[in-house]
Design a protein around this motif. Sequence first.
Motif, short mmCIF file in Angstrom:
data_model
loop_
_atom_site.label_atom_id
_atom_site.label_comp_id
_atom_site.label_asym_id
_atom_site.label_seq_id
_atom_site.Cartn_x
_atom_site.Cartn_y
_atom_site.Cartn_z
N CYS B 23 0.83 -1.21 0.00
CA CYS B 23 0.00 0.00 0.00
C CYS B 23 0.87 1.26 0.00
CB CYS B 23 -0.92 0.01 1.21
SG CYS B 23 -2.19 -1.26 1.13
N ALA B 24 1.93 1.22 0.79
CA ALA B 24 2.81 2.39 0.84
C ALA B 24 3.42 2.64 -0.53
CB ALA B 24 3.91 2.16 1.87
N THR B 25 3.78 1.58 -1.23
CA THR B 25 4.35 1.74 -2.57
C THR B 25 3.34 2.41 -3.50
OG1 THR B 25 5.64 -0.28 -2.22
CG2 THR B 25 5.43 0.51 -4.49
N GLU B 26 2.08 1.98 -3.38
CA GLU B 26 1.06 2.60 -4.23
C GLU B 26 0.90 4.09 -3.91
OE1 GLU B 26 -2.41 0.18 -3.64
OE2 GLU B 26 -1.51 -1.49 -4.76
N VAL B 27 0.89 4.39 -2.62
CA VAL B 27 0.74 5.79 -2.23
C VAL B 27 1.90 6.61 -2.79
CG1 VAL B 27 0.71 7.40 -0.30
CG2 VAL B 27 -0.60 5.29 -0.16
N THR B 39 0.26 8.94 8.21
CA THR B 39 -1.20 8.84 8.28
C THR B 39 -1.77 8.39 6.94
OG1 THR B 39 -1.12 10.70 9.81
CG2 THR B 39 -3.27 10.07 8.96
N ALA B 40 -1.31 9.00 5.85
CA ALA B 40 -1.82 8.65 4.52
C ALA B 40 -1.55 7.18 4.21
CB ALA B 40 -1.19 9.55 3.45
N VAL B 41 -0.35 6.75 4.52
CA VAL B 41 0.03 5.36 4.24
C VAL B 41 -0.78 4.40 5.11
CG1 VAL B 41 1.91 3.71 4.55
CG2 VAL B 41 2.33 5.88 3.39
N ALA B 42 -0.92 4.74 6.39
CA ALA B 42 -1.68 3.88 7.29
C ALA B 42 -3.14 3.81 6.82
CB ALA B 42 -1.62 4.43 8.71
N ASP B 43 -3.71 4.94 6.44
CA ASP B 43 -5.08 4.95 5.94
C ASP B 43 -5.20 4.01 4.74
OD1 ASP B 43 -5.81 6.68 7.87
OD2 ASP B 43 -6.14 8.42 6.57
N ALA B 44 -4.26 4.13 3.82
CA ALA B 44 -4.31 3.30 2.60
C ALA B 44 -4.27 1.82 2.96
CB ALA B 44 -3.15 3.66 1.68
N ALA B 45 -3.54 1.50 4.02
CA ALA B 45 -3.42 0.09 4.41
C ALA B 45 -4.56 -0.32 5.34
CB ALA B 45 -2.07 -0.15 5.08
N GLY B 46 -5.39 0.65 5.72
CA GLY B 46 -6.51 0.34 6.60
C GLY B 46 -6.11 0.07 8.05
N ILE B 47 -5.04 0.70 8.50
CA ILE B 47 -4.63 0.54 9.90
C ILE B 47 -4.41 1.92 10.52
CG2 ILE B 47 -3.51 -1.69 9.51
CD1 ILE B 47 -0.83 -0.26 9.47
#
Lengths: 201, 201
Positions: B23-27, B39-47
Amino acid sequence: MAYRKTPTEMRRLEAAREHLVVCATEVVADVGWAQASVTAVADAAGIAAGSVYQHFSSKSALAVEVFRRAAQREVDVLGEVLEGEGDPADRLRRGVEVFTRRALENHGLAYALLAAPAEPAVGAERLAFRRRYRALFASVIEEGVAADQLPRQDAEITAAALTGAIGEVLVYPLSTPAAEDADLLVAGLTAVALRCAGAAP
Amino acid sequence: MAYRKTPTEMRRLEAAREHLVVCATEVVADVGWAQASVTAVADAAGIAAGSVYQHFSSKSALAVEVFRRAAQREVDVLGEVLEGEGDPADRLRRGVEVFTRRALENHGLAYALLAAPAEPAVGAERLAFRRRYRALFASVIEEGVAADQLPRQDAEITAAALTGAIGEVLVYPLSTPAAEDADLLVAGLTAVALRCAGAAP
DNA sequence: AGAAGAAGTGAATCACCATTCAGAGCTTCC
DNA sequence: GGAAGCTCTGAATGGTGATTCACTTCTTCT
């Protein structure tokens, strides 16, 4: 109406602004954009952080000014050579040589102009200036093609390759003997550049 | 001793970490390093933001992992082609083609890997990986020189020029017709690359 | 079932800088 | 000399975003 700026005062202000830009350029060349805080730049210029805002509306505006000045000098020098005397292939060779030597002489500044992480406003400036370097290279290549000195080619791709090649060598130093000796490096780079453009060896 | 990680649980944790990296890679590919906040990365990963620190000791460590994974894939693919079948000049042509096409297909990621502003730890990784791209190109060029298929040259400089040229074209888009059409662009770039290395046309 | 311990949460904390602003110190002009 | 209006100062302010931590929820094992 008890105060009006005298010419002397205006010159003093202009000189102060100038001094700030020069010092900021040095700081950026030394430590990069990321480390060039308003405080660091102000200290280098011998003024208070707040005084920076007498001359520039924001840190970003100062950074853009620093970038433009330095980049414009390079474009001017390169243009001088590429649009000067001689046949296209020779001008190209000398252009690459000048570009490279100047970058080697002031490595920190070259890195700041070409590649160092920077805020978006500087990034936009960088894009504009890279286009100008490329346009200069491209037009000398097109002249060479028109004069049948160089083979048919997409001049913009070749020009991009030249900019990229020089930048790459400067930004990520080589591990060959050429890295030790500027003359060897320049010889190597001009040779690649001429092959790149298809100039007969 | 009332709790011990079962293999299932360990797999679940490993999968969570994996998911986070993906997910972080996609972001990063979407919005760049600068905008990829924890925060953005965590949101993308749903955590939750705090949970990122279950898997990585710092944002920087996560960023490095993201970079390494993506960059390693590119090195592997490029190596596969450059060290594969065929004569050196042909492998070089195909290598440039593969490198370019992959970058065009995932432009955001290519930009993140090659040029986007990033924190120092990622910058250091970038340096290491650029050296590896270069080493791959350099060794195929040296083979070509040894086989008398290519003229004598400083292979590292040529390799740097190739990396730089491809990067430049990808990062700062062209204003020629080639920019519109991937095939045209690939054709133009491979042509420059072959001339650069001195391969007979 | 329930104790022990791990993972997950997200609001609070902390650090870092650009930017502001109230006051100090100069310049100009009568 | 002194009023008016400028520049300069640097500590205080404010925003941003990484990191922490007291608490909740889930797993394991007897």
